[in-house]
Motif scaffolding. Sequence first.
Motif, mmCIF file in Angstrom:
data_model
loop_
_atom_site.group_PDB
_atom_site.id
_atom_site.type_symbol
_atom_site.label_atom_id
_atom_site.label_comp_id
_atom_site.label_asym_id
_atom_site.label_seq_id
_atom_site.Cartn_x
_atom_site.Cartn_y
_atom_site.Cartn_z
ATOM 1 N N ARG A 1 -28.303 -6.137 -50.848
ATOM 2 C CA ARG A 1 -28.203 -7.515 -51.348
ATOM 3 C C ARG A 1 -27.051 -7.653 -52.336
ATOM 4 N N ILE A 2 -26.887 -6.688 -53.209
ATOM 5 C CA ILE A 2 -25.795 -6.719 -54.191
ATOM 6 C C ILE A 2 -24.450 -6.675 -53.478
ATOM 7 N N LYS A 3 -24.334 -5.810 -52.464
ATOM 8 C CA LYS A 3 -23.083 -5.705 -51.707
ATOM 9 C C LYS A 3 -22.788 -7.011 -50.980
ATOM 10 N N GLU A 4 -23.825 -7.628 -50.419
ATOM 11 C CA GLU A 4 -23.656 -8.905 -49.713
ATOM 12 C C GLU A 4 -23.152 -9.985 -50.674
ATOM 13 N N GLN B 1 -31.195 3.833 -60.352
ATOM 14 C CA GLN B 1 -30.480 3.074 -59.326
ATOM 15 C C GLN B 1 -31.454 2.230 -58.517
ATOM 16 N N PRO B 2 -31.014 1.018 -58.120
ATOM 17 C CA PRO B 2 -31.888 0.191 -57.283
ATOM 18 C C PRO B 2 -32.053 0.796 -55.891
ATOM 19 N N GLY B 3 -33.054 0.327 -55.171
ATOM 20 C CA GLY B 3 -33.321 0.821 -53.829
ATOM 21 C C GLY B 3 -32.273 0.369 -52.828
ATOM 22 N N LYS B 4 -32.427 0.814 -51.578
ATOM 23 C CA LYS B 4 -31.437 0.537 -50.539
ATOM 24 C C LYS B 4 -31.310 -0.955 -50.255
#
Length: 149
Positions: free
Chosen positions: A103-106, A95-98
């Motif tokens: 950024r993905i959620k944005e 999984q990518p970091g926080k």
Amino acid sequence: MAMKIRLARGGSKKRPHYAIVATDSRMPRDGRFIEKLGTYNPLLPKDSEQRVQMNMERVEYWLGQGAQPTDRIARFLEAAGVREKAERKNMKKAQPGKKAQDRIKEREDKAAAAKEAEEEAKRAAEEAKNAPAEEAPADDAPAEETASE
């Protein structure tokens, strides 16, 4: 004393060779151990018998004394038939970091907002197309002005 059965690394740079040891869990990886139980050479082919060698009698003794095998040693023991195959824990290493997740959620939020605006524009265009056309009021005033001039 918390006992572990784990690997102790030996060999030179890029040429690893491991000893399977019974040790106190507080000792360093390559530090003091109580007993050497076998060897592991990852450079040998997977089907080679010399790749993993263990003194199973002593391994079973230490397991009976409460020693906990590490994940890699547990796999060796499963392959040897000493232990039942256990379900592995997903450590979520992929999984990518926080920050990357933020950024993905944005990006997803922006895409959803753009899609919603596009749908709203389509609905407005559809309403304008389906609405009855209003007749323009008769422009009598400009006609009167032209006549008086």
